[in-house]
Design an enzyme around this catalytic site. Structure first.
Site, PDB file in Angstrom:
ATOM      1  N   SER A   1      -3.680  -3.159  -0.483  1.00 43.09           N
ATOM      2  CA  SER A   1      -2.530  -3.891   0.068  1.00 43.09           C
ATOM      3  C   SER A   1      -2.972  -5.277   0.504  1.00 43.09           C
ATOM      4  O   SER A   1      -3.963  -5.423   1.233  1.00 43.09           O
ATOM      5  CB  SER A   1      -1.963  -3.132   1.265  1.00 43.09           C
ATOM      6  OG  SER A   1      -0.967  -3.917   1.883  1.00 43.09           O
TER       7      SER A   1
ATOM      8  N   GLY B   1       0.804  -1.210   0.000  1.00 39.47           N
ATOM      9  CA  GLY B   1       0.000   0.000   0.000  1.00 39.47           C
ATOM     10  C   GLY B   1       0.840   1.266   0.000  1.00 39.47           C
ATOM     11  O   GLY B   1       0.509   2.251  -0.664  1.00 39.47           O
TER      12      GLY B   1
ATOM     13  N   THR C   1      11.417  -7.655 -11.213  1.00 37.37           N
ATOM     14  CA  THR C   1      10.859  -8.984 -11.463  1.00 37.37           C
ATOM     15  C   THR C   1       9.647  -9.192 -10.570  1.00 37.37           C
ATOM     16  O   THR C   1       9.693  -8.942  -9.368  1.00 37.37           O
ATOM     17  CB  THR C   1      11.924 -10.072 -11.199  1.00 37.37           C
ATOM     18  OG1 THR C   1      13.060  -9.783 -12.012  1.00 37.37           O
ATOM     19  CG2 THR C   1      11.394 -11.451 -11.530  1.00 37.37           C
TER      20      THR C   1
ATOM     21  N   ASN D   1      -8.011   4.004   8.920  1.00 37.49           N
ATOM     22  CA  ASN D   1      -7.448   2.848   9.606  1.00 37.49           C
ATOM     23  C   ASN D   1      -7.562   2.916  11.118  1.00 37.49           C
ATOM     24  O   ASN D   1      -7.458   1.898  11.783  1.00 37.49           O
ATOM     25  CB  ASN D   1      -5.979   2.663   9.204  1.00 37.49           C
ATOM     26  CG  ASN D   1      -5.190   3.951   9.276  1.00 37.49           C
ATOM     27  OD1 ASN D   1      -5.482   4.908   8.553  1.00 37.49           O
ATOM     28  ND2 ASN D   1      -4.205   4.004  10.143  1.00 37.49           N
TER      29      ASN D   1
ATOM     30  N   CYS E   1       2.544   8.793  17.273  1.00 37.14           N
ATOM     31  CA  CYS E   1       3.211   9.693  16.325  1.00 37.14           C
ATOM     32  C   CYS E   1       4.664   9.872  16.743  1.00 37.14           C
ATOM     33  O   CYS E   1       5.044   9.621  17.878  1.00 37.14           O
ATOM     34  CB  CYS E   1       2.536  11.054  16.318  1.00 37.14           C
ATOM     35  SG  CYS E   1       0.899  11.007  15.643  1.00 37.14           S
TER      36      CYS E   1
ATOM     37  N   HIS F   1      -1.852  -7.567   2.638  1.00 42.81           N
ATOM     38  CA  HIS F   1      -1.828  -8.089   4.015  1.00 42.81           C
ATOM     39  C   HIS F   1      -2.963  -7.588   4.884  1.00 42.81           C
ATOM     40  O   HIS F   1      -3.112  -8.016   6.027  1.00 42.81           O
ATOM     41  CB  HIS F   1      -0.463  -7.859   4.680  1.00 42.81           C
ATOM     42  CG  HIS F   1      -0.160  -6.464   5.117  1.00 42.81           C
ATOM     43  ND1 HIS F   1      -0.346  -6.058   6.412  1.00 42.81           N
ATOM     44  CD2 HIS F   1       0.331  -5.398   4.458  1.00 42.81           C
ATOM     45  CE1 HIS F   1       0.041  -4.792   6.531  1.00 42.81           C
ATOM     46  NE2 HIS F   1       0.445  -4.366   5.354  1.00 42.81           N
TER      47      HIS F   1
ATOM     48  N   GLN G   1      -7.699  -0.066   3.667  1.00 43.06           N
ATOM     49  CA  GLN G   1      -8.523  -0.652   4.734  1.00 43.06           C
ATOM     50  C   GLN G   1      -9.864  -1.167   4.214  1.00 43.06           C
ATOM     51  O   GLN G   1     -10.528  -1.962   4.882  1.00 43.06           O
ATOM     52  CB  GLN G   1      -8.784   0.378   5.844  1.00 43.06           C
ATOM     53  CG  GLN G   1      -7.586   0.649   6.736  1.00 43.06           C
ATOM     54  CD  GLN G   1      -7.199  -0.531   7.617  1.00 43.06           C
ATOM     55  OE1 GLN G   1      -8.018  -1.386   7.949  1.00 43.06           O
ATOM     56  NE2 GLN G   1      -5.935  -0.589   7.984  1.00 43.06           N
TER      57      GLN G   1
HETATM   58  C1  LIG Z   1      -1.685  -0.488   6.103  1.00 37.35           C
HETATM   59  C2  LIG Z   1      -2.051   0.757   5.379  1.00 37.35           C
HETATM   60  C3  LIG Z   1      -1.206   1.315   4.411  1.00 37.35           C
HETATM   61  C4  LIG Z   1       0.174   0.768   4.121  1.00 37.35           C
HETATM   62  O1  LIG Z   1       0.144  -0.448   3.412  1.00 37.35           O
HETATM   63  P1  LIG Z   1       1.464  -1.368   3.423  1.00 37.35           P
HETATM   64  O2  LIG Z   1       1.117  -2.478   2.486  1.00 37.35           O
HETATM   65  O3  LIG Z   1       1.645  -1.820   4.821  1.00 37.35           O
HETATM   66  O4  LIG Z   1       2.584  -0.541   2.902  1.00 37.35           O
HETATM   67  C5  LIG Z   1      -1.641   2.436   3.742  1.00 37.35           C
HETATM   68  N1  LIG Z   1      -2.846   2.986   3.994  1.00 37.35           N
HETATM   69  C6  LIG Z   1      -3.683   2.485   4.926  1.00 37.35           C
HETATM   70  C7  LIG Z   1      -5.005   3.125   5.143  1.00 37.35           C
HETATM   71  C8  LIG Z   1      -3.314   1.347   5.648  1.00 37.35           C
HETATM   72  O5  LIG Z   1      -4.145   0.860   6.568  1.00 37.35           O
END
Ligand SMILES: *Cc1c(COP(=O)(O)O)cnc(C)c1O
Length: 375
Positions: free
Chosen positions: A195, A70, A233, A147, A320, A197, A175
């Site tokens: 993203s 992300g 790649t 998030n 933060c 994960h 999210q």
């Molecule tokens: C987790 C998150 C990201 C970052 O994604 P990654 O794959 O961990 O780099 C960006 N934006 C939001 C809203 C997220 O929750």
């Protein structure tokens, strides 16, 4: 009991993502650019994953570009669309750091940024967006869902406004994807980041949707993969897992939303019985899996530690780097005073969670909050 309630931070890989990934590692290990049969096999897996991802988002396969996550998708979209000296970008003060710190980078390069605020429930106003637009605005970027508090923004209305002004619109949907229905055509966005994960795929893989016809300069220069737009790649196993996890999540969506929303509402209802507690984020325009709160006179970090000791994995507002430790920029933008802001808690659940886990959290939480207040 061990309860994982931090799915907005990252998710456990789903069975289908794991199986798909193992298959790609074992059988699709060729380089998709190689001309031999193993290369062609890998290419086939890659293009199948692209088609699957596109379908799950209502896009065309050629509009999907795989990235390392992300953060990269956001960096690419924002920097490529706005890195012109003297331009103007409109965003919000509740974005993820992967957007906010890109904007800071652009500010150092003399791009003007307007940060829209949010109301008490974390909603950004389309009317305010209209007022922020200038002659030299090149990009508008607003997250689909937050998030920390789970508030879902009126993206379609904002994308309509952008289009009417001929301005490129990007949304960080990291999210939201896999958790609520996302259709890029219905939303009318030009670019959208996801993203893996956050919906059952591994870390280190994501994608950027780029509307056909939008010219975006490459982010990484090299061997010309991803149609010359994103060299390197391809991470075939990760990409296959992302596509499988997304397609699987989306295919089960209406049912999973009901199931997760029920558990979330039970968490909200139960937690609000604790005196001196408020819900953060919007009651209705909210991700199914995020229940977020602020407790009076409680230190969020200690709360997370106490929950951990009880076997519950959760998060407090993002810590933060600034001097005001534990103060969330999102809750500050929503107008929460520092005293309450410091006592924030995010419980983020998904389909893997069970009713008995929810009951367990509700059984432990009140006593922990009380003990922290006594300290
Ligand atoms: C987790 C998150 C990201 C970052 O994604 P990654 O794959 O961990 O780099 C960006 N934006 C939001 C809203 C997220 O929750």
């Amino acid at each position: 009991m061990k309860v994982y309630a931090d799915n907005a931070a990252t998710t456990k890989m789903s069975k289908i993502a794991l199986d798909t990934m193992m298959d790609a590692i074992e059988n699709g290990y060729g380089n998709p650019s190689s001309l031999h049969s193993l290369g062609r096999d890998a290419r086939r897996l890659l293009e199948r994953a692209r088609a699957q991802t596109a379908k799950a988002l209502g896009a065309k396969p050629e509009e999907i570009f795989f990235t390392s996550g992300g953060t990269e998708a956001n960096n690419w979209a924002i920097k490529a669309a706005a890195d012109k000296q003297g331009g103007h970008v409109v965003s919000t003060s509740i974005e993820h750091p992967a957007v906010l710190n890109c904007l800071k980078y652009l500010e150092d390069r003399r791009v003007d940024i307007t940060y829209l605020g949010a109301n008490q429930s974390g909603l950004v106003s389309p009317d305010e967006l209209v007022r922020a637009i200038r002659q030299d605005t090149t990009l508008i970027t607003v997250m689909t869902a937050n998030n920390e508090v789970g508030t879902i923004q009126p993206i379609q209305a904002m994308a309509d406004i952008a289009r009417a002004h001929g301005i490129t619109f990007h949304t960080d949907a990291v999210q939201a994807a896999g958790h609520i229905q996302i259709d890029v055509k219905a939303l009318g966005v030009d670019m959208l980041s996801i993203s893996g994960h956050k919906f059952g795929a591994p870390r280190g893989v994501g994608a950027l949707y780029v509307r056909k016809g939008l010219k975006l300069s490459p982010f990484l220069h090299g061997g010309g993969q991803e149609n010359g737009a994103r060299s390197g790649t391809e991470n075939t196993p990760g990409i296959c897992a992302l596509a499988a996890a997304l397609a699987d999540s989306v295919s089960r969506l209406p049912g999973s939303i009901d199931k997760v929303t029920n558990m979330r509402d039970r968490l909200i209802e139960g937690t609000l019985k604790i005196p001196g507690t408020c819900l953060t984020g919007d009651r209705d325009m909210r991700l199914p899996g995020i229940a977020s709160f602020a407790f009076d006179n409680v230190d969020g970090e200690r709360l997370v530690m106490m929950l951990e000791a009880a076997g519950i994995c959760a998060s407090s507002g993002s810590a933060c780097a600034s001097g005001r430790e534990n103060v969330s920029h999102v809750l500050t933008a929503m107008g929460l005073p520092d005293e309450v802001n410091q006592g924030s808690l995010r419980l983020s659940i998904n389909e893997n969670n069970t009713d008995s886990e929810i009951e367990y959290i509700l059984q432990k939480l009140p006593g922990i909050v009380e003990r922290l207040r006594d300290l």
